[in-house]
Design a protein around this motif. Structure first.
Motif, PDB file in Angstrom:
ATOM      1  N   THR A   1      10.015  10.922  -2.592  1.00  0.00           N
ATOM      2  CA  THR A   1      10.218  10.822  -1.149  1.00  0.00           C
ATOM      3  C   THR A   1       8.915  11.073  -0.397  1.00  0.00           C
ATOM      4  O   THR A   1       8.578  10.343   0.539  1.00  0.00           O
ATOM      5  N   ILE A   2       8.179  12.092  -0.810  1.00  0.00           N
ATOM      6  CA  ILE A   2       6.898  12.384  -0.160  1.00  0.00           C
ATOM      7  C   ILE A   2       5.933  11.220  -0.359  1.00  0.00           C
ATOM      8  O   ILE A   2       5.238  10.797   0.575  1.00  0.00           O
TER       9      ILE A   2
ATOM     10  N   PHE B   1       6.690   8.030  -0.932  1.00  0.00           N
ATOM     11  CA  PHE B   1       7.172   6.875  -0.176  1.00  0.00           C
ATOM     12  C   PHE B   1       6.874   7.026   1.310  1.00  0.00           C
ATOM     13  O   PHE B   1       6.454   6.074   1.970  1.00  0.00           O
ATOM     14  N   ILE B   2       7.075   8.212   1.856  1.00  0.00           N
ATOM     15  CA  ILE B   2       6.810   8.443   3.277  1.00  0.00           C
ATOM     16  C   ILE B   2       5.319   8.312   3.571  1.00  0.00           C
ATOM     17  O   ILE B   2       4.921   7.755   4.601  1.00  0.00           O
ATOM     18  N   SER B   3       4.456   8.805   2.671  1.00  0.00           N
ATOM     19  CA  SER B   3       3.017   8.693   2.907  1.00  0.00           C
ATOM     20  C   SER B   3       2.557   7.241   2.846  1.00  0.00           C
ATOM     21  O   SER B   3       1.729   6.809   3.656  1.00  0.00           O
TER      22      SER B   3
ATOM     23  N   ALA C   1       4.452   4.608   3.517  1.00  0.00           N
ATOM     24  CA  ALA C   1       5.007   3.961   4.706  1.00  0.00           C
ATOM     25  C   ALA C   1       4.204   4.306   5.958  1.00  0.00           C
ATOM     26  O   ALA C   1       3.934   3.427   6.789  1.00  0.00           O
ATOM     27  N   SER C   2       3.781   5.543   6.087  1.00  0.00           N
ATOM     28  CA  SER C   2       2.989   5.908   7.264  1.00  0.00           C
ATOM     29  C   SER C   2       1.617   5.255   7.222  1.00  0.00           C
ATOM     30  O   SER C   2       1.077   4.872   8.261  1.00  0.00           O
ATOM     31  N   TYR C   3       1.041   5.077   6.020  1.00  0.00           N
ATOM     32  CA  TYR C   3      -0.239   4.383   5.895  1.00  0.00           C
ATOM     33  C   TYR C   3      -0.094   2.920   6.330  1.00  0.00           C
ATOM     34  O   TYR C   3      -0.938   2.391   7.047  1.00  0.00           O
TER      35      TYR C   3
ATOM     36  N   LYS D   1       0.250   2.760  10.163  1.00  0.00           N
ATOM     37  CA  LYS D   1      -0.963   3.110  10.906  1.00  0.00           C
ATOM     38  C   LYS D   1      -2.160   2.223  10.570  1.00  0.00           C
ATOM     39  O   LYS D   1      -3.181   2.305  11.242  1.00  0.00           O
TER      40      LYS D   1
END
Length: 97
Positions: free
Chosen positions: A51-52, A54-56, A58-60, A63
């Motif tokens: 999860t961590i 995937f979220i990182s 996705a945020s990359y 942005k």
């Protein structure tokens, strides 16, 4: 009326709902070892790491801004004008005499 409240045990339910001590600390301490065992499970650890990650990612992606390509403009050298070339010839002619 009070007989119905005691029959259905609603009196204690009402008192426990409106009291400040809603959760018994004894039950929290009894459930703590179970919570620790759940957190130690390899599946929970794997899902947390996934999860961590995937979220990182996705945020990359959200942005990410592509830099505009740099356009290199070659400066044109101005051709010598006729007036300047005449002045240069006169200056060269004066120095020769």
């Amino acid at each position: 009326m009070s007989e119905l409240l005691t029959y259905f045990n609603l009196e204690s339910l009402i008192l426990s709902f409106f009291s400040s001590d809603n959760a018994n600390m004894d039950t929290i301490l009894n459930s703590l070892p179970v919570a620790i065992e759940v957190l130690k499970d390899w599946r929970v650890i794997f899902i947390a790491i996934f999860t961590i990650f995937f979220i990182s990612i996705a945020s990359y992606v959200v942005k990410y801004r592509r830099k505009a390509p740099r356009i290199i403009v070659e400066k044109e050298v101005p051709a010598p004008s006729a007036e300047k070339s005449e002045e240069n010839q006169e200056a060269d002619g004066e120095g020769e005499e």
